[in-house]
Design a protein around this motif. Structure first.
Motif, mmCIF file in Angstrom:
data_model
loop_
_atom_site.group_PDB
_atom_site.id
_atom_site.type_symbol
_atom_site.label_atom_id
_atom_site.label_comp_id
_atom_site.label_asym_id
_atom_site.label_seq_id
_atom_site.Cartn_x
_atom_site.Cartn_y
_atom_site.Cartn_z
ATOM 1 N N VAL A 74 -7.488 1.267 5.829
ATOM 2 C CA VAL A 74 -6.662 2.428 6.169
ATOM 3 C C VAL A 74 -6.887 3.529 5.144
ATOM 4 N N VAL A 75 -7.139 4.742 5.647
ATOM 5 C CA VAL A 75 -7.315 5.914 4.785
ATOM 6 C C VAL A 75 -6.316 6.981 5.228
ATOM 7 N N LEU A 76 -5.432 7.383 4.313
ATOM 8 C CA LEU A 76 -4.433 8.415 4.576
ATOM 9 C C LEU A 76 -4.742 9.616 3.694
ATOM 10 N N THR A 77 -4.944 10.791 4.308
ATOM 11 C CA THR A 77 -5.345 11.987 3.561
ATOM 12 C C THR A 77 -4.422 13.149 3.880
ATOM 13 N N THR A 78 -3.943 13.834 2.830
ATOM 14 C CA THR A 78 -3.183 15.067 3.004
ATOM 15 C C THR A 78 -3.887 16.206 2.277
ATOM 16 N N ASN A 79 -3.834 17.396 2.899
ATOM 17 C CA ASN A 79 -4.419 18.598 2.312
ATOM 18 C C ASN A 79 -3.366 19.702 2.316
ATOM 19 N N THR A 101 -5.234 12.101 8.973
ATOM 20 C CA THR A 101 -5.363 13.290 8.139
ATOM 21 C C THR A 101 -4.318 14.312 8.553
ATOM 22 N N ALA A 102 -3.653 14.905 7.565
ATOM 23 C CA ALA A 102 -2.663 15.944 7.817
ATOM 24 C C ALA A 102 -2.904 17.081 6.831
ATOM 25 N N GLY A 103 -2.798 18.322 7.309
ATOM 26 C CA GLY A 103 -3.014 19.470 6.437
ATOM 27 C C GLY A 103 -2.088 20.604 6.792
ATOM 28 N N VAL A 104 -1.662 21.388 5.781
ATOM 29 C CA VAL A 104 -0.798 22.537 6.011
ATOM 30 C C VAL A 104 -1.315 23.722 5.203
ATOM 31 N N ASN A 105 -0.987 24.917 5.689
ATOM 32 C CA ASN A 105 -1.258 26.151 4.953
ATOM 33 C C ASN A 105 -0.016 27.023 4.933
ATOM 34 N N ASN A 106 1.160 26.339 5.001
ATOM 35 C CA ASN A 106 2.440 27.042 4.976
ATOM 36 C C ASN A 106 3.439 26.222 4.186
ATOM 37 N N ASN A 118 -4.917 15.915 -1.716
ATOM 38 C CA ASN A 118 -5.726 17.077 -2.088
ATOM 39 C C ASN A 118 -4.856 18.328 -2.127
ATOM 40 N N THR A 119 -4.771 18.956 -3.315
ATOM 41 C CA THR A 119 -4.027 20.197 -3.488
ATOM 42 C C THR A 119 -5.013 21.294 -3.861
ATOM 43 N N PRO A 128 2.630 18.238 4.200
ATOM 44 C CA PRO A 128 1.740 17.375 4.991
ATOM 45 C C PRO A 128 2.123 15.908 4.824
ATOM 46 N N GLN A 129 2.186 15.196 5.963
ATOM 47 C CA GLN A 129 2.593 13.793 5.955
ATOM 48 C C GLN A 129 1.714 12.999 6.914
ATOM 49 N N ASN A 130 1.407 11.776 6.532
ATOM 50 C CA ASN A 130 0.641 10.891 7.403
ATOM 51 C C ASN A 130 1.537 9.916 8.163
ATOM 52 N N VAL A 131 2.332 9.138 7.431
ATOM 53 C CA VAL A 131 3.217 8.134 8.048
ATOM 54 C C VAL A 131 4.606 8.285 7.459
ATOM 55 N N TYR A 132 5.598 8.399 8.349
ATOM 56 C CA TYR A 132 6.992 8.434 7.917
ATOM 57 C C TYR A 132 7.731 7.347 8.693
#
Length: 520
Positions: free
Chosen positions: A327-332, A301-306, A360-361, A310-314
């Motif tokens: 596998v569950v990859l989640t961005t907020n 899980t990755a989340g940003v407020n700026n 999720n936006t 947000p990235q899970n795997v690069y």
């Protein structure tokens, strides 16, 4: 009539009989027919004539032996206390295009062979893997750093939570100490012990490696945490991890949620979860590597407020979702519509593997991107982006986008193929593959999106695609040179005609779209 002196034949004739039947297929139907009779033999019979001898298919179990090599321990070397001002960032190596997957021909119908039922053999119980008696036990960060810099230490056990409470990186800087080393957690109060790097990370210098000594770092049964504001994660390298391998097995990550920043390394995750708990967002993915293997249960899980994305795997190279993986990859994103869950040079979701990507936006008043190029419409808003090779789905790939505002918000693309026209960049759904895009909770979405020409989208026999598009300006399949649906493939597209004067597009292809058999 039998001679009374023919004792063998007489015994066989009087012996108990057991009849054997089998199901046979005839032109007039199917029937159960007698195929043979088995005679029970008395102990005194010397010879038996049989119509058929059935092979013994039982195989003796083999035992795996593990050889352990004792190494003489040396006194720990002195540890440098100098920490880098910040890890230097180098340009990741460009990965080569992935080798195209070969198409497996469909098996044709063949006569059913009679087989005797076999009793399933019980799988041997695998012994629990534990640290060896020669492992080095540590209880604070100074001891841990000393052990990492000692080339004679192959295993390190955290007897308690170990925390970096200094304002320095934990440096591994002794020449030639690169090796295969495992960091173990211990059970304390029913939980694994934690390696907490504070606001920094483990930093491995170039001089620790030689042509004959490379890093293979293993983290097993341990919790890890870092709040590094630069996003370098628990593990980082001066050379970006060239020739290094980093394995995480049964690991939970917190803090900024970043496990490793090593653009040139191979990273393998098995039964791993990463959930950010730090108030400041990280500019890096949960995992940055060259090649990545995902197995077991993996939740990132990755989340940003700026303004960060947000990235899970690069990964510059290939990402493999191994058979049996979930596998569950989640961005907020609470600031904009930008998101990049999975970026890979090439991608393979193996048979019986599941990859679920959640976008999720929650940001308000995000305008739909505009621009003069196709790529600008999905810039930084890609659930899965394959940049330098092919994508093959033999398991199940599901993308679930969600936006808080249902109109005038975001453009989320499920699967983007963004390699140049001169590079192989095809998407193939294999015979056991399934691609699902459920965008009913997100407007202005793209399903499968090809940025450049000269690439193809194929669905093999048995493959399935279900694209449920959202409102607004949505496209299910955009710009493949050829869309090839094999006989027995399935493609379902659901779109809306909104009242805003914009027509949703189901399929837009610059090449041919052959539809064979029962394909849709």
């Amino acid at each position: 009539m039998l001679s009374k002196n023919n004792t063998d034949l007489y015994a066989n004739k009087l012996a108990p009989k057991r009849q054997k039947f089998a199901i046979k297929k005839f032109t007039v139907g199917v029937a159960s027919v007698l195929v043979g009779t088995t005679f029970a033999l008395y102990a005194g019979t010397n010879h038996v004539a049989a119509d058929q001898v059935e092979p013994n298919t039982a195989q003796s179990a083999t035992k795996d032996t593990v050889e352990q090599k004792d190494e003489t321990k040396k006194q720990p070397e002195a540890v440098s206390t100098n920490a880098p001002v910040a890890p230097e960032t180098k340009v990741p190596q460009q990965a080569q295009a992935a080798t195209p997957e070969k198409t497996v021909p469909t098996q044709t119908d063949s006569p059913v062979l009679e087989q005797q039922p076999t009793t399933p053999q019980q799988q041997p119980v695998q012994p629990e893997v534990v640290p060896s008696q020669d492992a080095s036990h540590v209880s604070d960060m100074a001891q841990f750093q000393t052990a990492l810099n000692d080339k004679n230490v192959a295993e390190i056990v955290l007897d308690k939570d170990v925390t970096n409470d200094t304002d320095n990186y934990v440096n591994v800087d002794k020449p030639g100490v690169a090796r295969d080393v495992t960091v173990w957690g211990s059970k304390v109060d029913e939980r694994n012990t934690t390696l907490n790097l504070g606001d920094h990370s483990l930093y491995f210098y170039n001089k620790t490696t030689t042509p004959d000594h490379k890093w293979q770092l293993n983290f097993k049964n341990v919790n890890v945490e870092t709040n590094d504001p630069h996003g370098y994660g628990v593990v980082s390298f001066q050379n970006n991890g060239t020739d290094a391998t980093v394995n995480f097995d049964n690991v939970k990550a917190s803090g900024n949620g970043v496990l490793v920043y090593a653009p040139n390394a191979t990273v393998k995750l098995h039964d791993v979860s990463a959930t950010p708990t730090y108030v400041e967002s990280s500019p890096s993915a949960n995992v940055t590597a060259n090649n990545v293997d995902l197995s077991g249960n993996v939740t990132l899980t990755a989340g940003v407020n700026n303004t960060s994305t947000p990235q899970n795997v690069y990964a510059n190279g290939k990402v493999n979702v191994k058979s049996g993986a979930n596998v569950v990859l989640t961005t907020n994103n609470a600031y904009s519509n930008e998101t990049q869950n999975l970026t890979a040079g090439a991608l393979h979701v193996e048979k019986n593997a599941k990859l679920n990507v959640k976008v999720n936006t929650t940001a308000p008043n995000v305008a739909v991107p505009t621009g003069g190029t196709w790529e600008s419409l999905v810039v930084n808003s890609r659930a899965v982006d394959v940049t330098n090779g092919n994508a093959k789905v033999d398991g199940e790939l599901t993308v679930d986008p969600f936006t808080k505002e249902k109109r005038g918000t975001s453009v989320v693309a499920a699967v983007v193929l963004s390699a140049p026209a001169t590079t192989q960049n095809d998407l193939v759904i294999g015979p056991t593959g399934k691609l699902v895009f459920n965008a009913t909770q997100a407007p202005n979405t793209r399903g499968v999106y090809f940025v450049n020409n000269d690439h193809a989208f194929g669905v093999q026999h048995g493959g399935q695609i279900l694209l449920k598009m959202g409102h607004g300006v949505s496209n299910a399949v955009w710009n493949p040179d050829n869309l090839v649906l094999s006989d027995g493939a399935k493609l379902d597209v659901e779109t809306y005609q909104d009242n805003n004067g914009v027509t949703n597009v189901g399929i837009d292809s610059t090449g041919v779209v052959p539809t064979l058999g029962s394909s849709r």
